[in-house]
Design a protein around this motif. Structure first.
Motif, PDB file in Angstrom:
ATOM      1  N   ALA A 274       0.829  -1.204   0.000  1.00 38.97           N
ATOM      2  CA  ALA A 274       0.000   0.000   0.000  1.00 38.97           C
ATOM      3  C   ALA A 274       0.867   1.259   0.000  1.00 38.97           C
ATOM      4  CB  ALA A 274      -0.929  -0.013   1.206  1.00 38.97           C
ATOM      5  N   MET A 275       1.891   1.266   0.830  1.00 39.39           N
ATOM      6  CA  MET A 275       2.707   2.480   0.934  1.00 39.39           C
ATOM      7  C   MET A 275       3.587   2.687  -0.300  1.00 39.39           C
ATOM      8  SD  MET A 275       1.589   3.901   3.602  1.00 39.39           S
ATOM      9  CE  MET A 275      -0.011   3.060   3.499  1.00 39.39           C
ATOM     10  N   MET A 276       3.976   1.604  -0.971  1.00 39.63           N
ATOM     11  CA  MET A 276       4.685   1.763  -2.240  1.00 39.63           C
ATOM     12  C   MET A 276       3.784   2.433  -3.270  1.00 39.63           C
ATOM     13  SD  MET A 276       6.811  -1.765  -2.757  1.00 39.63           S
ATOM     14  CE  MET A 276       8.279  -2.149  -1.806  1.00 39.63           C
ATOM     15  N   ARG A 277       2.534   1.979  -3.335  1.00 36.24           N
ATOM     16  CA  ARG A 277       1.609   2.580  -4.307  1.00 36.24           C
ATOM     17  C   ARG A 277       1.371   4.052  -3.987  1.00 36.24           C
ATOM     18  NH1 ARG A 277      -4.449   0.549  -6.235  1.00 36.24           N
ATOM     19  NH2 ARG A 277      -4.889   2.406  -7.503  1.00 36.24           N
ATOM     20  N   LEU A 278       1.400   4.397  -2.709  1.00 34.62           N
ATOM     21  CA  LEU A 278       1.186   5.788  -2.328  1.00 34.62           C
ATOM     22  C   LEU A 278       2.431   6.648  -2.533  1.00 34.62           C
ATOM     23  CD1 LEU A 278      -1.015   5.407   0.882  1.00 34.62           C
ATOM     24  CD2 LEU A 278      -1.736   5.826  -1.474  1.00 34.62           C
ATOM     25  N   GLY A 279       3.519   6.014  -2.955  1.00 36.59           N
ATOM     26  CA  GLY A 279       4.695   6.786  -3.340  1.00 36.59           C
ATOM     27  C   GLY A 279       5.724   6.997  -2.254  1.00 36.59           C
ATOM     28  N   LEU A 280       5.588   6.310  -1.122  1.00 34.91           N
ATOM     29  CA  LEU A 280       6.581   6.463  -0.067  1.00 34.91           C
ATOM     30  C   LEU A 280       7.882   5.769  -0.468  1.00 34.91           C
ATOM     31  CD1 LEU A 280       4.530   6.039   3.233  1.00 34.91           C
ATOM     32  CD2 LEU A 280       4.843   8.053   1.779  1.00 34.91           C
ATOM     33  N   LYS A 281       8.954   6.172   0.161  1.00 33.14           N
ATOM     34  CA  LYS A 281      10.285   5.703  -0.236  1.00 33.14           C
ATOM     35  C   LYS A 281      10.642   4.400   0.472  1.00 33.14           C
ATOM     36  CE  LYS A 281      11.491  10.521  -1.028  1.00 33.14           C
ATOM     37  NZ  LYS A 281      12.253  11.703  -0.568  1.00 33.14           N
ATOM     38  N   VAL A 282       9.823   3.375   0.230  1.00 37.78           N
ATOM     39  CA  VAL A 282      10.049   2.053   0.805  1.00 37.78           C
ATOM     40  C   VAL A 282      11.198   1.398   0.042  1.00 37.78           C
ATOM     41  CG1 VAL A 282       9.013  -0.196   1.307  1.00 37.78           C
ATOM     42  CG2 VAL A 282       7.606   1.893   1.384  1.00 37.78           C
ATOM     43  N   PRO A 283      12.191   0.818   0.728  1.00 36.92           N
ATOM     44  CA  PRO A 283      13.298   0.173   0.008  1.00 36.92           C
ATOM     45  C   PRO A 283      12.801  -0.952  -0.896  1.00 36.92           C
ATOM     46  CG  PRO A 283      13.835   0.460   2.336  1.00 36.92           C
ATOM     47  CD  PRO A 283      12.391   0.807   2.182  1.00 36.92           C
ATOM     48  N   GLU A 284      13.592  -1.265  -1.935  1.00 40.14           N
ATOM     49  CA  GLU A 284      13.252  -2.350  -2.862  1.00 40.14           C
ATOM     50  C   GLU A 284      13.036  -3.637  -2.066  1.00 40.14           C
ATOM     51  OE1 GLU A 284      12.436  -3.297  -6.840  1.00 40.14           O
ATOM     52  OE2 GLU A 284      12.889  -1.390  -5.864  1.00 40.14           O
TER      53      GLU A 284
ATOM     54  N   VAL B 101       8.069  12.535   8.955  1.00 42.69           N
ATOM     55  CA  VAL B 101       7.966  11.295   9.730  1.00 42.69           C
ATOM     56  C   VAL B 101       6.606  11.210  10.407  1.00 42.69           C
ATOM     57  CG1 VAL B 101       8.882  10.018  11.706  1.00 42.69           C
ATOM     58  CG2 VAL B 101      10.454  11.083  10.073  1.00 42.69           C
ATOM     59  N   VAL B 102       6.144  12.319  10.962  1.00 38.45           N
ATOM     60  CA  VAL B 102       4.826  12.346  11.599  1.00 38.45           C
ATOM     61  C   VAL B 102       3.734  12.068  10.576  1.00 38.45           C
ATOM     62  CG1 VAL B 102       3.134  13.839  12.729  1.00 38.45           C
ATOM     63  CG2 VAL B 102       5.511  13.849  13.501  1.00 38.45           C
ATOM     64  N   THR B 103       3.824  12.705   9.415  1.00 40.68           N
ATOM     65  CA  THR B 103       2.810  12.513   8.367  1.00 40.68           C
ATOM     66  C   THR B 103       2.744  11.056   7.930  1.00 40.68           C
ATOM     67  OG1 THR B 103       2.989  14.783   7.561  1.00 40.68           O
ATOM     68  CG2 THR B 103       2.154  13.144   6.008  1.00 40.68           C
ATOM     69  N   ILE B 104       3.901  10.435   7.710  1.00 38.51           N
ATOM     70  CA  ILE B 104       3.921   9.032   7.285  1.00 38.51           C
ATOM     71  C   ILE B 104       3.288   8.151   8.352  1.00 38.51           C
ATOM     72  CG2 ILE B 104       5.455   7.071   6.849  1.00 38.51           C
ATOM     73  CD1 ILE B 104       7.333   9.055   5.421  1.00 38.51           C
ATOM     74  N   SER B 105       3.606   8.400   9.607  1.00 34.24           N
ATOM     75  CA  SER B 105       3.053   7.597  10.698  1.00 34.24           C
ATOM     76  C   SER B 105       1.535   7.703  10.734  1.00 34.24           C
ATOM     77  CB  SER B 105       3.649   8.057  12.031  1.00 34.24           C
ATOM     78  OG  SER B 105       5.058   7.980  12.016  1.00 34.24           O
ATOM     79  N   ARG B 106       1.023   8.902  10.623  1.00 31.15           N
ATOM     80  CA  ARG B 106      -0.433   9.079  10.701  1.00 31.15           C
ATOM     81  C   ARG B 106      -1.125   8.596   9.434  1.00 31.15           C
ATOM     82  NH1 ARG B 106      -0.672  14.993  13.726  1.00 31.15           N
ATOM     83  NH2 ARG B 106       0.646  14.373  15.495  1.00 31.15           N
ATOM     84  N   LEU B 107      -0.457   8.731   8.293  1.00 34.27           N
ATOM     85  CA  LEU B 107      -1.003   8.195   7.051  1.00 34.27           C
ATOM     86  C   LEU B 107      -1.206   6.689   7.166  1.00 34.27           C
ATOM     87  CD1 LEU B 107      -1.530   7.769   3.988  1.00 34.27           C
ATOM     88  CD2 LEU B 107       0.957   7.957   3.661  1.00 34.27           C
TER      89      LEU B 107
END
Length: 413
Positions: free
Chosen positions: A107-117, A242-248
């Protein structure tokens, strides 16, 4: 008008320190005047495990669950009271049945977050299922583990797709370590995830409702030293991200008591673990930050029951994906959109107004409790139950000093 009493259930496992703290603070809070003008009192009770009729009506209005991620009977009880009785749960049992990371990564990859490969690899050893041999022979494709690892790149981490507490996690630096770790994985389903090399800070954020505390985390240290007291380790912009990602993450999955781990390199925030069904809130781990956690938990649970906040089991993912899939939006614009959706879900503005008007005493109550003999007794008993006798004096001094630092920093005028 008659006073209103609200029952909050605590579904617990082995922990006793923070539940005792929460129960003490709830008693000290006493009666709260709600927006409706009525007097409200929230009481708590520890939930017991017993047979339940699917048509019975629970007395709880809200349940804090710390058990059902591994114990199936209370998990099904939570589903029943959520579906049939609108009991408010801090973590949805429908998206948080276990500490499963895979869906969160996707889900977070689709939302564009910088999740490692990240790559999911099949089980090393056959499952204990009579149908496995036939299915594997017909449909499982032979694969080259080295070639798969090359997609990710060294160094990497091999970690269980549903793990927690760093169990089964291996740092992989070369093909030999890759094969050794994969052979040892057995029947555990594993991810290979690229390491974020040269990161500046490991940040761990604990979010309860719409409140977030971002802490400097040192995973290489023993648990009592992992959370470093440091108030300026992130820039304002990075800290806000960091706060935004956590709450997202929490709003997206309907998780309201969760921790998120991120590696910060320069100005880039890479979330690496953000699904924790039972986030650490022990006084012997959080120490300095423990009073904040208890304050936030008290405020959020009381807000929910007094205002009659209703559970929203529908996750409404399309609104988030509409932002994530929009190529015209920059990363910063997407984060702003996600923060708006998260604030909407958590009713952040309404919550802050409620706290200012009806829970203004909480900080004072928590300060008085932390400086009381009741808290000192709790700390002593927890240390004695956690550490061997010859270490009691050392850890009483260690945690006592950190709590005293919190007291100095939060001294009432």
């Amino acid at each position: 008008m008659a006073d209103v009493e609200h029952t909050i259930g605590l579904l617990l496992g082995t922990e006793d320190d923070w539940p005792r703290a929460y129960e003490a603070l709830l008693r000290r809070l006493g009666v709260v005047t709600g927006p409706d003008g009525r007097s409200h009192r929230a009481i708590s009770e520890r939930v017991t495990i017993e047979p339940f009729n699917l048509r019975y009506r629970p007395r709880h209005e809200l349940v804090i669950d710390r058990l059902a991620y591994w114990y199936y009977h209370p998990r099904e009880w939570l589903k029943k009271i959520a579906l049939m009785d609108d009991v408010y749960l801090l973590n949805s049992p429908f998206t948080f049945q276990s500490m499963e990371k895979h869906a969160a990564y996707c889900a977070m990859m689709r939302l564009g977050l910088k999740v490692p490969e990240t790559v999911l690899v099949p089980y090393k050893n056959p499952l204990d299922n009579s149908r496995y041999a036939y299915t594997a022979a017909r449909y499982n494709q032979a694969f080259d583990l080295d070639a798969t690892a090359a997609q990710v790149g060294y160094p990497m981490f091999m970690k269980p797709y549903d793990g927690g507490a760093w169990v089964g996690v291996s740092r992989i630096r070369n093909p030999a370590e890759l094969h050794a770790a994969y052979d040892a994985s057995g029947e555990r389903l594993m991810h290979l995830q690229a390491a974020v090399e040269g990161y500046d800070v490991f940040a761990r954020s604990l979010t309860i409702g719409p409140e977030t505390m971002v802490m400097r985390f040192r995973p290489e240290q023993p648990m009592h030293s992992r959370y470093e007291v440091d108030h300026n380790f992130l820039s304002a912009d990075v800290g806000d991200e960091v706060v935004t990602i956590s709450r997202l993450v929490n709003a997206f999955f309907r998780w309201e008591f969760n921790s998120c781990e991120s590696l910060v390199r320069g100005t880039d925030v890479h979330p690496i673990d953000y699904a924790n069904a039972c986030p650490d809130v022990a006084v012997t781990s959080l120490h300095y930050y423990f009073p904040w956690a208890m304050s936030a938990l008290l405020r959020w649970t009381v807000f929910c029951v007094v205002t009659g906040r209703k559970p929203r089991l529908d996750t409404d993912t399309s609104r988030y994906f509409a932002i994530g899939d929009d190529p015209s939006l920059s990363y910063a614009e997407k984060l702003a959109g996600y923060r708006k959706l998260a604030d909407e879900y958590f009713e952040t503005e309404r919550y802050e107004e409620f706290c200012a008007r009806h829970l203004a005493r909480v900080d004072e109550i928590v300060y008085e409790w932390v400086t009381s003999e009741e808290f000192r007794s709790l700390l002593r008993e927890t240390v004695r139950a956690t550490y061997p006798v010859h270490e009691h004096e050392k850890f009483l001094g260690h945690f006592g000093g950190l709590i005293e630092a919190w007291v100095r920093d939060n001294k009432r005028s």
